[in-house]
Design a protein around this motif. Structure first.
Motif, PDB file in Angstrom:
ATOM      1  N   GLY A   1       0.793  -1.221   0.000  1.00  0.00           N
ATOM      2  CA  GLY A   1       0.000   0.000   0.000  1.00  0.00           C
ATOM      3  C   GLY A   1       0.828   1.274   0.000  1.00  0.00           C
ATOM      4  N   TYR A   2       2.154   1.133  -0.081  1.00  0.00           N
ATOM      5  CA  TYR A   2       3.038   2.296  -0.004  1.00  0.00           C
ATOM      6  C   TYR A   2       4.005   2.341  -1.173  1.00  0.00           C
ATOM      7  CZ  TYR A   2       1.330   3.022   4.682  1.00  0.00           C
ATOM      8  OH  TYR A   2       0.513   3.260   5.753  1.00  0.00           O
ATOM      9  N   LEU A   3       4.306   3.549  -1.591  1.00  0.00           N
ATOM     10  CA  LEU A   3       5.267   3.791  -2.655  1.00  0.00           C
ATOM     11  C   LEU A   3       6.561   4.301  -2.034  1.00  0.00           C
ATOM     12  CD1 LEU A   3       5.784   3.992  -5.738  1.00  0.00           C
ATOM     13  CD2 LEU A   3       5.011   6.367  -5.563  1.00  0.00           C
ATOM     14  N   PRO A   4       7.670   3.576  -2.186  1.00  0.00           N
ATOM     15  CA  PRO A   4       8.938   4.072  -1.667  1.00  0.00           C
ATOM     16  C   PRO A   4       9.491   5.161  -2.609  1.00  0.00           C
ATOM     17  CG  PRO A   4       9.229   1.892  -2.611  1.00  0.00           C
ATOM     18  CD  PRO A   4       7.783   2.241  -2.740  1.00  0.00           C
ATOM     19  N   VAL A   5       9.736   6.332  -2.054  1.00  0.00           N
ATOM     20  CA  VAL A   5      10.224   7.468  -2.838  1.00  0.00           C
ATOM     21  C   VAL A   5      11.629   7.810  -2.353  1.00  0.00           C
ATOM     22  CG1 VAL A   5       9.791   9.874  -3.443  1.00  0.00           C
ATOM     23  CG2 VAL A   5       7.873   8.311  -3.129  1.00  0.00           C
ATOM     24  N   LEU A   6      12.572   7.845  -3.266  1.00  0.00           N
ATOM     25  CA  LEU A   6      13.962   8.127  -2.902  1.00  0.00           C
ATOM     26  C   LEU A   6      14.061   9.502  -2.256  1.00  0.00           C
ATOM     27  CD1 LEU A   6      16.885   7.016  -3.136  1.00  0.00           C
ATOM     28  CD2 LEU A   6      17.034   8.233  -5.303  1.00  0.00           C
ATOM     29  N   THR A   7      14.612   9.563  -1.038  1.00  0.00           N
ATOM     30  CA  THR A   7      14.753  10.835  -0.337  1.00  0.00           C
ATOM     31  C   THR A   7      16.196  11.252  -0.150  1.00  0.00           C
ATOM     32  OG1 THR A   7      14.635   9.729   1.812  1.00  0.00           O
ATOM     33  CG2 THR A   7      12.572  10.607   0.905  1.00  0.00           C
ATOM     34  N   SER A   8      17.115  10.294  -0.095  1.00  0.00           N
ATOM     35  CA  SER A   8      18.526  10.682   0.028  1.00  0.00           C
ATOM     36  C   SER A   8      19.437   9.539  -0.384  1.00  0.00           C
ATOM     37  CB  SER A   8      18.859  11.127   1.457  1.00  0.00           C
ATOM     38  OG  SER A   8      18.880  10.030   2.343  1.00  0.00           O
ATOM     39  N   VAL A   9      20.620   9.932  -0.784  1.00  0.00           N
ATOM     40  CA  VAL A   9      21.698   8.991  -1.068  1.00  0.00           C
ATOM     41  C   VAL A   9      22.735   9.243   0.013  1.00  0.00           C
ATOM     42  CG1 VAL A   9      23.456   8.245  -2.711  1.00  0.00           C
ATOM     43  CG2 VAL A   9      21.222   9.047  -3.540  1.00  0.00           C
ATOM     44  N   LYS A  10      22.846   8.301   0.939  1.00  0.00           N
ATOM     45  CA  LYS A  10      23.745   8.502   2.072  1.00  0.00           C
ATOM     46  C   LYS A  10      25.203   8.311   1.666  1.00  0.00           C
ATOM     47  CE  LYS A  10      21.167   7.951   5.982  1.00  0.00           C
ATOM     48  NZ  LYS A  10      21.646   7.852   7.274  1.00  0.00           N
TER      49      LYS A  10
ATOM     50  N   SER B   1      28.545   0.672  -5.225  1.00  0.00           N
ATOM     51  CA  SER B   1      27.681   0.431  -4.071  1.00  0.00           C
ATOM     52  C   SER B   1      27.055   1.752  -3.656  1.00  0.00           C
ATOM     53  CB  SER B   1      28.475  -0.176  -2.909  1.00  0.00           C
ATOM     54  OG  SER B   1      29.506   0.701  -2.494  1.00  0.00           O
ATOM     55  N   ALA B   2      25.934   1.657  -2.948  1.00  0.00           N
ATOM     56  CA  ALA B   2      25.259   2.857  -2.467  1.00  0.00           C
ATOM     57  C   ALA B   2      24.346   2.495  -1.306  1.00  0.00           C
ATOM     58  CB  ALA B   2      24.446   3.517  -3.579  1.00  0.00           C
ATOM     59  N   GLU B   3      24.155   3.461  -0.418  1.00  0.00           N
ATOM     60  CA  GLU B   3      23.165   3.364   0.637  1.00  0.00           C
ATOM     61  C   GLU B   3      22.154   4.465   0.376  1.00  0.00           C
ATOM     62  OE1 GLU B   3      22.650   3.526   5.490  1.00  0.00           O
ATOM     63  OE2 GLU B   3      24.608   3.889   4.605  1.00  0.00           O
ATOM     64  N   VAL B   4      20.887   4.074   0.241  1.00  0.00           N
ATOM     65  CA  VAL B   4      19.839   5.044  -0.085  1.00  0.00           C
ATOM     66  C   VAL B   4      18.717   4.971   0.944  1.00  0.00           C
ATOM     67  CG1 VAL B   4      20.355   5.024  -2.562  1.00  0.00           C
ATOM     68  CG2 VAL B   4      18.662   3.442  -1.664  1.00  0.00           C
ATOM     69  N   MET B   5      18.004   6.082   1.052  1.00  0.00           N
ATOM     70  CA  MET B   5      16.870   6.170   1.970  1.00  0.00           C
ATOM     71  C   MET B   5      15.609   6.507   1.179  1.00  0.00           C
ATOM     72  SD  MET B   5      16.257   8.746   5.205  1.00  0.00           S
ATOM     73  CE  MET B   5      17.568   8.061   6.180  1.00  0.00           C
ATOM     74  N   TYR B   6      14.494   5.946   1.617  1.00  0.00           N
ATOM     75  CA  TYR B   6      13.198   6.157   0.979  1.00  0.00           C
ATOM     76  C   TYR B   6      12.207   6.705   1.998  1.00  0.00           C
ATOM     77  CZ  TYR B   6      15.056   2.304  -1.915  1.00  0.00           C
ATOM     78  OH  TYR B   6      15.836   1.476  -2.674  1.00  0.00           O
ATOM     79  N   GLY B   7      11.373   7.627   1.567  1.00  0.00           N
ATOM     80  CA  GLY B   7      10.174   7.972   2.305  1.00  0.00           C
ATOM     81  C   GLY B   7       9.075   7.043   1.822  1.00  0.00           C
ATOM     82  N   LEU B   8       8.105   6.766   2.663  1.00  0.00           N
ATOM     83  CA  LEU B   8       7.020   5.867   2.276  1.00  0.00           C
ATOM     84  C   LEU B   8       5.744   6.682   2.116  1.00  0.00           C
ATOM     85  CD1 LEU B   8       7.803   2.873   4.641  1.00  0.00           C
ATOM     86  CD2 LEU B   8       8.469   3.182   2.253  1.00  0.00           C
ATOM     87  N   VAL B   9       5.228   6.724   0.901  1.00  0.00           N
ATOM     88  CA  VAL B   9       4.046   7.511   0.568  1.00  0.00           C
ATOM     89  C   VAL B   9       2.875   6.555   0.344  1.00  0.00           C
ATOM     90  CG1 VAL B   9       3.070   9.127  -1.109  1.00  0.00           C
ATOM     91  CG2 VAL B   9       5.502   9.268  -0.519  1.00  0.00           C
TER      92      VAL B   9
END
Length: 144
Positions: free
Chosen positions: A64-73, A115-123
């Motif tokens: 029920g949620y869309l992960p939206v990229l919020t940052s690239v750590k 490699s990358a570490e990313v963060m998502y907001g959940l909409v």
């Protein structure tokens, strides 16, 4: 142009980890300009590949949620991805209540290239409503 950078999800453990693949042909548009005479996959697209695989893993656990990229750590690029390469995209996901994280890496021929570490907001994904306010199944066909 559509930016779907994963050809196929090969394995998925919803909310935990996923593995995808992308095969790069010489005809990719970005190879024309990045870089003339030395075509390589741009780093920003490699980050997006990791984000897309991680996002699919998150959506499989939270439909029920869309992960939206919020940052690239963080992001690191060790080797080039070139035309003809087949890239395996790994993502390990950590779910939280209002956001999620993915640690990912890309391998070509068994060697880690980035490699990358990313963060998502959940909409929350809104429920789709019928067009023009009509409910499906209520039109009988009479008078149309």
């Amino acid at each position: 142009m559509r930016w779907l950078l994963v050809d196929k999800i090969l394995e998925i453990d919803p909310g935990k980890k996923a593995l995808g693949v992308r095969c790069f042909s010489r005809s990719e548009l970005f190879f024309m300009d990045h870089f003339p005479g030395y075509p390589i996959v741009p780093g920003v697209l490699q980050i997006e590949m990791i984000a897309q695989v991680g996002g699919k893993c998150i959506m499989a656990a939270n439909p029920g949620y869309l992960p939206v990229l919020t940052s690239v750590k963080s992001a690191q690029f060790r080797r080039a991805i070139e035309p003809g390469d087949s890239a395996l995209i790994h993502a390990e996901v950590t779910l939280r209540k209002s956001y999620s994280l993915a640690n990912g890496w890309i391998e070509v021929d068994g060697k880690k290239v980035s490699s990358a570490e990313v963060m998502y907001g959940l909409v929350p994904i809104p429920e789709t409503k019928p067009k023009f306010g009509l409910e499906y199944g209520t039109i009988t066909g009479e008078g149309i």
